[in-house]
Scaffold this active site. Structure first.
Site, PDB file in Angstrom:
ATOM      1  N   ASP A   9       0.855  -1.196   0.000  1.00  0.00           N
ATOM      2  CA  ASP A   9       0.000   0.000   0.000  1.00  0.00           C
ATOM      3  C   ASP A   9       0.888   1.243   0.000  1.00  0.00           C
ATOM      4  O   ASP A   9       2.081   1.186   0.322  1.00  0.00           O
ATOM      5  CB  ASP A   9      -0.895  -0.040   1.240  1.00  0.00           C
ATOM      6  N   ASP A  11      -0.521   5.201   0.725  1.00  0.00           N
ATOM      7  CA  ASP A  11      -0.898   6.205   1.731  1.00  0.00           C
ATOM      8  C   ASP A  11      -0.961   5.577   3.117  1.00  0.00           C
ATOM      9  O   ASP A  11      -1.744   4.661   3.361  1.00  0.00           O
ATOM     10  CB  ASP A  11      -2.261   6.811   1.383  1.00  0.00           C
TER      11      ASP A  11
END
Length: 256
Positions: A9, A11
């Site tokens: 991932d 953010d």
């Protein structure tokens, strides 16, 4: 346990807004040095793959645009399977516009359309909401890049696409179809690019409800980091726990 490849991932895991997370940067640099395959998978629909890879490189994180799968790309893939070349009324930013245009879809400003497609839109207006609602009431399908209610930034947690799109859902009574994490569309795209067996892959993320649930739903191991949305104090109350959890990716360096 050592894995042969990683889905990572962005953010809250690699950075918070414009602020890089140093331990994550060092982790990916070691993956790159060791030749371990990795892909970045993000619900962020506002930037293109090229823009995101450039942002990562500017932070010292080795990344090519081919190593980035966004929810905008997933949305274009999903729509192609439904109605290639359809017309779309779009609420979103550059990344979503580019992905749909590259996918051959017609972007219209008319509420007579096949799909209403919504990604994060930091220039949202009442009129945009109004057209989207009118289009859906006329029969357009409602697609959202993701249902994230909050996104981690250097300022703290800000409203995400799920929060913004809820206005349309409440007004029309139509729940959107989401294509980003934790849904299978975006995961299938990233897994196919890695080309490894599921037992050899781990999904790394900071948000239990998107990143970790995506890994669980896809049948791969998960590594939760407490650098973004989900706090360590929440772990005991989670029904399905992540396979592993670490304060940050510095703790996982020994396993690559």
């Amino acid at each position: 346990m050592k894995y042969k490849g990683y889905l990572i991932d962005l953010d809250g895991t690699m950075y918070r807004g414009s602020e890089p997370i140093k331990s994550a940067r060092d982790f990916v640099k070691k993956l790159h040095k060791n030749g371990t395959p990795y892909m970045f998978i993000t619900n962020n629909s506002s930037r293109s793959q090229k823009d995101i890879s450039q942002k990562l490189n500017d932070m010292g994180v080795p990344a090519t645009q081919e190593q980035v799968v966004t929810s905008s790309v997933a949305a274009a893939m999903y729509l192609k399977g439904l109605n290639q070349g359809a017309s779309c009324y779009l609420l979103g930013e550059k990344g979503l516009h580019e992905a749909l245009e590259d996918g051959g879809f017609s972007i219209t400003d008319d509420d007579n359309c096949d799909f209403v497609v919504m990604g994060i839109d930091r220039h949202i207006t009442y009129e945009k909401y109004a057209k989207a609602c009118l289009a859906i009431r006329k029969g357009a399908a409602f697609i959202v890049t993701n249902s994230d209610t909050a996104i981690p930034t250097e300022r703290g947690l800000l409203p995400g696409n799920g929060a913004l799109s809820s206005v349309i859902a409440v007004s029309t009574g139509v729940e959107p179809i989401a294509v980003g994490k934790p849904e299978p569309v975006i995961m299938e795209a990233a897994l196919s690019k890695l080309g490894l067996e599921k037992t050899d892959i781990a999904m790394i993320g900071d948000n239990y409800h998107t990143d970790i649930r995506a890994g669980i739903n896809a049948g791969i191991d998960t590594i939760m980091v407490f650098t973004g949305v989900t706090r360590k104090e929440e772990l005991p109350g989670l029904e399905k726990k992540p396979t592993h959890h670490v304060a940050d990716l510095r703790e996982w360096m020994a396993f690559i």
